[in-house]
Motif scaffolding. Structure first.
Motif, PDB file in Angstrom:
ATOM      1  N   ALA A  98      26.088  49.728  39.736  1.00  0.00           N
ATOM      2  CA  ALA A  98      26.905  48.516  39.762  1.00  0.00           C
ATOM      3  C   ALA A  98      26.067  47.292  39.431  1.00  0.00           C
ATOM      4  O   ALA A  98      24.891  47.243  39.742  1.00  0.00           O
ATOM      5  N   PRO A  99      26.690  46.303  38.817  1.00  0.00           N
ATOM      6  CA  PRO A  99      25.981  45.057  38.493  1.00  0.00           C
ATOM      7  C   PRO A  99      25.727  44.232  39.764  1.00  0.00           C
ATOM      8  O   PRO A  99      26.313  44.501  40.801  1.00  0.00           O
ATOM      9  N   PRO A 100      24.882  43.199  39.639  1.00  0.00           N
ATOM     10  CA  PRO A 100      24.504  42.412  40.824  1.00  0.00           C
ATOM     11  C   PRO A 100      25.682  41.765  41.533  1.00  0.00           C
ATOM     12  O   PRO A 100      25.649  41.577  42.740  1.00  0.00           O
ATOM     13  N   GLU A 101      26.743  41.408  40.773  1.00  0.00           N
ATOM     14  CA  GLU A 101      27.849  40.693  41.408  1.00  0.00           C
ATOM     15  C   GLU A 101      28.856  41.626  42.091  1.00  0.00           C
ATOM     16  O   GLU A 101      29.892  41.194  42.557  1.00  0.00           O
ATOM     17  N   ALA A 102      28.541  42.925  42.146  1.00  0.00           N
ATOM     18  CA  ALA A 102      29.484  43.894  42.690  1.00  0.00           C
ATOM     19  C   ALA A 102      29.776  43.635  44.171  1.00  0.00           C
ATOM     20  O   ALA A 102      28.990  43.035  44.878  1.00  0.00           O
ATOM     21  N   LEU A 103      30.941  44.135  44.597  1.00  0.00           N
ATOM     22  CA  LEU A 103      31.289  44.095  46.023  1.00  0.00           C
ATOM     23  C   LEU A 103      30.338  45.004  46.787  1.00  0.00           C
ATOM     24  O   LEU A 103      29.905  46.034  46.292  1.00  0.00           O
ATOM     25  N   ASP A 104      30.077  44.610  48.006  1.00  0.00           N
ATOM     26  CA  ASP A 104      29.052  45.290  48.786  1.00  0.00           C
ATOM     27  C   ASP A 104      29.621  45.599  50.167  1.00  0.00           C
ATOM     28  O   ASP A 104      30.026  44.693  50.884  1.00  0.00           O
ATOM     29  N   GLY A 155      50.713  57.892  36.250  1.00  0.00           N
ATOM     30  CA  GLY A 155      49.737  58.428  35.314  1.00  0.00           C
ATOM     31  C   GLY A 155      48.512  57.571  35.086  1.00  0.00           C
ATOM     32  O   GLY A 155      47.695  57.866  34.226  1.00  0.00           O
ATOM     33  N   VAL A 156      48.371  56.480  35.824  1.00  0.00           N
ATOM     34  CA  VAL A 156      47.176  55.654  35.656  1.00  0.00           C
ATOM     35  C   VAL A 156      46.054  56.240  36.492  1.00  0.00           C
ATOM     36  O   VAL A 156      46.209  56.482  37.679  1.00  0.00           O
ATOM     37  N   ALA A 157      44.933  56.505  35.862  1.00  0.00           N
ATOM     38  CA  ALA A 157      43.812  57.081  36.602  1.00  0.00           C
ATOM     39  C   ALA A 157      42.523  56.384  36.186  1.00  0.00           C
ATOM     40  O   ALA A 157      42.383  55.953  35.044  1.00  0.00           O
ATOM     41  N   LEU A 158      41.620  56.245  37.136  1.00  0.00           N
ATOM     42  CA  LEU A 158      40.287  55.715  36.832  1.00  0.00           C
ATOM     43  C   LEU A 158      39.306  56.850  37.059  1.00  0.00           C
ATOM     44  O   LEU A 158      39.332  57.486  38.105  1.00  0.00           O
ATOM     45  N   GLU A 159      38.472  57.094  36.067  1.00  0.00           N
ATOM     46  CA  GLU A 159      37.538  58.212  36.187  1.00  0.00           C
ATOM     47  C   GLU A 159      36.127  57.765  35.858  1.00  0.00           C
ATOM     48  O   GLU A 159      35.941  56.849  35.062  1.00  0.00           O
ATOM     49  N   SER A 177      26.816  55.396  39.234  1.00  0.00           N
ATOM     50  CA  SER A 177      27.720  55.805  38.165  1.00  0.00           C
ATOM     51  C   SER A 177      26.971  55.761  36.834  1.00  0.00           C
ATOM     52  O   SER A 177      25.985  55.038  36.675  1.00  0.00           O
ATOM     53  N   LEU A 178      27.470  56.543  35.899  1.00  0.00           N
ATOM     54  CA  LEU A 178      26.849  56.572  34.575  1.00  0.00           C
ATOM     55  C   LEU A 178      27.374  55.418  33.725  1.00  0.00           C
ATOM     56  O   LEU A 178      28.429  54.844  34.029  1.00  0.00           O
ATOM     57  N   PRO A 179      26.665  55.068  32.685  1.00  0.00           N
ATOM     58  CA  PRO A 179      27.083  53.932  31.849  1.00  0.00           C
ATOM     59  C   PRO A 179      28.498  54.126  31.312  1.00  0.00           C
ATOM     60  O   PRO A 179      28.910  55.246  31.028  1.00  0.00           O
ATOM     61  N   GLY A 180      29.219  53.030  31.198  1.00  0.00           N
ATOM     62  CA  GLY A 180      30.567  53.077  30.636  1.00  0.00           C
ATOM     63  C   GLY A 180      31.653  53.255  31.684  1.00  0.00           C
ATOM     64  O   GLY A 180      32.830  53.225  31.357  1.00  0.00           O
ATOM     65  N   ALA A 181      31.278  53.424  32.941  1.00  0.00           N
ATOM     66  CA  ALA A 181      32.294  53.597  33.984  1.00  0.00           C
ATOM     67  C   ALA A 181      33.148  52.339  34.078  1.00  0.00           C
ATOM     68  O   ALA A 181      32.627  51.231  34.015  1.00  0.00           O
ATOM     69  N   ARG A 182      34.465  52.521  34.192  1.00  0.00           N
ATOM     70  CA  ARG A 182      35.338  51.368  34.308  1.00  0.00           C
ATOM     71  C   ARG A 182      35.181  50.697  35.671  1.00  0.00           C
ATOM     72  O   ARG A 182      35.520  49.542  35.839  1.00  0.00           O
ATOM     73  N   VAL A 183      34.740  51.467  36.645  1.00  0.00           N
ATOM     74  CA  VAL A 183      34.433  50.898  37.952  1.00  0.00           C
ATOM     75  C   VAL A 183      32.954  51.166  38.210  1.00  0.00           C
ATOM     76  O   VAL A 183      32.596  52.096  38.929  1.00  0.00           O
ATOM     77  N   PRO A 184      32.083  50.367  37.604  1.00  0.00           N
ATOM     78  CA  PRO A 184      30.653  50.615  37.804  1.00  0.00           C
ATOM     79  C   PRO A 184      30.355  50.579  39.304  1.00  0.00           C
ATOM     80  O   PRO A 184      30.775  49.656  40.003  1.00  0.00           O
ATOM     81  N   ASN A 185      29.697  51.614  39.809  1.00  0.00           N
ATOM     82  CA  ASN A 185      29.481  51.678  41.253  1.00  0.00           C
ATOM     83  C   ASN A 185      28.229  52.434  41.593  1.00  0.00           C
ATOM     84  O   ASN A 185      27.688  53.188  40.771  1.00  0.00           O
ATOM     85  N   GLU A 186      27.774  52.220  42.804  1.00  0.00           N
ATOM     86  CA  GLU A 186      26.652  52.995  43.318  1.00  0.00           C
ATOM     87  C   GLU A 186      26.785  53.050  44.825  1.00  0.00           C
ATOM     88  O   GLU A 186      27.500  52.247  45.440  1.00  0.00           O
ATOM     89  N   PHE A 207      30.432  48.318  44.352  1.00  0.00           N
ATOM     90  CA  PHE A 207      31.144  48.585  43.107  1.00  0.00           C
ATOM     91  C   PHE A 207      31.771  47.320  42.553  1.00  0.00           C
ATOM     92  O   PHE A 207      32.017  46.346  43.258  1.00  0.00           O
ATOM     93  N   ASP A 208      32.001  47.397  41.269  1.00  0.00           N
ATOM     94  CA  ASP A 208      32.506  46.268  40.518  1.00  0.00           C
ATOM     95  C   ASP A 208      33.952  46.588  40.193  1.00  0.00           C
ATOM     96  O   ASP A 208      34.228  47.342  39.270  1.00  0.00           O
ATOM     97  N   PRO A 209      34.885  46.043  40.965  1.00  0.00           N
ATOM     98  CA  PRO A 209      36.272  46.474  40.761  1.00  0.00           C
ATOM     99  C   PRO A 209      36.803  45.992  39.430  1.00  0.00           C
ATOM    100  O   PRO A 209      36.359  44.963  38.912  1.00  0.00           O
ATOM    101  N   PRO A 210      37.771  46.712  38.885  1.00  0.00           N
ATOM    102  CA  PRO A 210      38.379  46.279  37.634  1.00  0.00           C
ATOM    103  C   PRO A 210      38.964  44.899  37.870  1.00  0.00           C
ATOM    104  O   PRO A 210      39.492  44.611  38.921  1.00  0.00           O
ATOM    105  N   GLY A 211      38.814  44.042  36.907  1.00  0.00           N
ATOM    106  CA  GLY A 211      39.354  42.708  37.076  1.00  0.00           C
ATOM    107  C   GLY A 211      38.275  41.701  37.388  1.00  0.00           C
ATOM    108  O   GLY A 211      38.553  40.534  37.589  1.00  0.00           O
TER     109      GLY A 211
END
Lengths: 262, 389
Positions: A98-104, A155-159, A177-186, A207-211
């Protein structure tokens, strides 16, 4: 639970507001954005209205669609409007998290078992899958790699794929998470012995929530996504290890029918 | 199967609902033989405890026959007649190990709903809101009991259902309330409320050696039951100017050594304080009317014990200064039934106590709404209605 607390920790301020991303100009794309925006906003409202984990998933998914509409991002390598997305195989696959600004979020629970045993149980794919079952479908795709699917309605899924990046057996585990994740997280889980038979288990998730900032604000405002997911995961882990089962309302009778799973 | 279901504030209906099944490996399914209404159900029916959902099955105090057991159940057997405490224990967490069963960490699937309010979570309960677990209740033909081996207590053959029924909740609650008081010879124990729990607390206090037991209520038949079964002196609070003064007079000016609140959030009282509570509750400004609790705090002797059994929400008006200045010890809990049930059943077998007189009225499930209306209004001398599905 025996010793649980929420510690959001020091949260870094978002580095930027992510303006200046690419925008598209054609009418078709604009229409697509409008549709996604409406669908996304609808899902957010639907999800937040539900105030359940399924609702949370819907809100997360909705937030993502809404953001894509707001940002005007093109479809890229995704699978069109269904919202399903899998990281392209050809991309560099070093975990980035996750990027630095992610929720913690940090949550702790005390479990009546030695740390070594808990570490082993956490690493057991079957346990791991059940621990997160309220939030995501987690499938082991290698010894140190899991595929996560957070399912929402319609049918909406985040993977995403995540990989273990550090392990200190009996004590500590970290994944990203690996690069390209829509919800970058660790995340990380730490096992700290308390006396002979008890262990404090601390789950730390970023994690960095969508939005982006909008999503973060929503998640914080409703205090739902990270706390609910992390706290419940720990609680399920504790129950599973201590009693051999997770408390459930599956098949629970009521005049609504059977089952009260959220 | 048929079940008594909550559909909204003061809206109970009898519905046909799915039959419960074994879900987890340590579950049992019981055929309910007898199930009783508890005063705390009235807070739920009156809409004062949130997180009920339309269609929830009520009831948490019951005796049943085991009809199915899960693969990991070792001691509980099909055909056994068992009594089950209302709070569900797991038997494996630190709280269950310490005999604090209603604090169990592992039986509330909705623990996350309680944490923002309580700062933690309680055990799950049958038929008592989703925050308290969401499990279907016992006013039904069948009920699922998780962790059967630690929650099912076999009823001795010589006891009938009514003799064992109240060992599910009313009696262990009252017994625990008296146990909290560390009763010594010569002690006086005063109990607010002469309903099921209050009567059980009074009888238990007498059984534990209290020299003087005082019951406080306003219904003549309940005060009569306190005198007859617990040997209590009684105070009709509507007939005295001040309950606290009356208690002082009965205890040489000291006040009772221990005071037990067996009333809870819908206390009735007289005078200005009660009218103030009532008005705030009516306007939704608070959930609790605390007149009984406030009286108990003022009445108890210096250095005495306050034992709180009544169910409360988030009371915002609690005279902590009185507690502090008088050096009062407060003991309270939801009932830790599993700690007490075996000795309670022994007391009945030995003829030392028999709570079956609480069962004043018997109904079928179909009469559920009528039974609760009568229970709420205390009609016809009712102490407890019992459903025989």
């Amino acid at each position: 639970m025996a010793s649980q607390h929420t510690d959001r920790g020091e949260r870094e301020q978002p580095a930027d507001d992510r303006t200046g991303r690419s925008t598209s100009g054609t009418d078709t794309k604009r229409r697509g954005r409008a549709v996604r925006g409406v669908a996304g906003a609808g899902l957010v409202l639907y999800g937040l209205g539900k105030r359940s984990l399924r609702g949370v998933a819907a809100a997360v998914a909705g937030g993502w669609l809404l953001l894509r509409a707001l940002r005007g991002r093109s479809e890229g390598g995704g699978t069109g409007g269904s919202g399903n997305w899998t990281a392209p195989r050809e991309r560099e696959r070093e975990p980035e998290g996750a990027p630095p600004e992610a929720l913690d979020v940090q949550r702790s629970v005390t479990v009546e078992r030695p740390a070594e045993e808990l570490y082993e149980r956490w690493r057991d794919p079957e346990t791991h899958e059940r621990v997160w079952a309220h939030f995501a479908e987690v499938r082991a795709v290698g010894e140190d790699r899991q595929h996560w699917t957070v399912a929402g309605p319609r049918g909406v899924a985040l993977e995403w794929d995540a990989e273990v990046v550090a392990a200190d057996p009996g004590k500590f585990l970290r994944w990203k998470s690996l690069p390209g994740a829509r919800v970058p997280n660790e995340g990380s889980v730490r096992f700290r012995s308390r006396g002979d038979a008890e262990t404090e288990v601390t789950l730390h998730v970023r994690f960095d929530p969508p939005g982006g900032r909008v999503g973060s604000a929503l998640a914080e405002r409703f205090d739902l996504v990270p706390d609910a997911a992390a706290g419940t995961a720990l609680r399920r882990f504790k129950s599973l290890v201590e009693t051999g089962e997770v408390p459930t309302l599956e098949a629970n009778p009521s005049a609504r029918g059977a089952g009260d799973l959220v | 199967m048929r079940a008594v279901c909550w559909h909204g504030e003061n809206d109970l209906r009898v519905d046909t609902v799915p039959r419960p099944a074994l879900v987890n490996p340590k579950d049992a399914v019981l055929r309910v033989r007898a199930s009783t209404a508890c005063g705390s159900d009235l807070h739920v029916i009156d809409g004062l405890i949130p997180t009920m959902r339309e269609g929830d099955v009520l009831g948490h105090e019951f005796v049943g026959e085991v009809v199915e057991t899960g693969e990991a159940v070792e001691e509980t057997e099909t055909g056994q007649r068992v009594v089950v405490p209302s709070f569900i224990g797991c038997g494996a967490c630190s709280y269950c190990h310490d005999d604090l069963w209603s604090l169990c960490d592992n039986t509330n699937p909705n623990a996350a709903m309680q944490e923002p309010v309580l700062g933690d979570s309680t055990a799950g309960v049958y038929g008592y809101t989703h925050a308290f677990g969401g499990y279907a209740g016992s006013h039904a033909e069948y009920i699922r009991v998780p962790h059967a081996d630690v929650n099912c207590f076999e009823v001795p053959d010589e006891l009938d259902d009514e003799q064992a029924l109240f060992a599910s909740d009313a009696w262990p609650t009252g017994y625990m309330g008296a146990d909290f008081c560390d009763i010594e010879d010569g002690d006086t124990v005063a109990v607010w409320g002469c309903g099921g729990v209050g009567l059980m607390a009074q009888e238990s206090a007498a059984l534990m050696g209290a020299e003087q037991v005082i019951g406080i209520d306003r219904f003549p038949e309940r005060l009569e039951a306190a005198r007859e079964h617990a040997g209590a002196e009684t105070i009709d609070y509507t007939a005295v100017d001040s309950v606290v003064d009356r208690l002082d007079a009965l205890t040489g000016g000291r006040g009772p050594d221990a005071c037990i609140d067996a009333v809870g959030m819908e206390a009735h009282g007289t005078g200005l304080a009660h009218r103030y509570d009532r008005a705030k509750q009516e306007f939704g400004l608070h959930t609790d009317r605390g007149e009984a609790l406030r009286q108990a705090i003022r009445a108890v002797r210096k250095g005495g014990t306050l034992s709180v059994l009544g169910v409360y929400g988030l009371m915002d008006k609690f005279p902590v200064g009185v507690l502090m200045n008088k050096g009062i010890t407060v003991e309270t809990a939801q009932q830790h039934g599993q700690r007490y049930v075996p000795q309670l059943l022994d007391h009945v077998v030995e003829g030392e106590m028999d709570p079956s007189y609480l069962a004043t009225h018997e109904f079928s499930l179909e009469d559920g709404p009528t039974a609760y209306r009568m229970f709420k209004e205390k009609e016809d001398g009712m102490i407890r209605p019992v459903f025989k599905p």
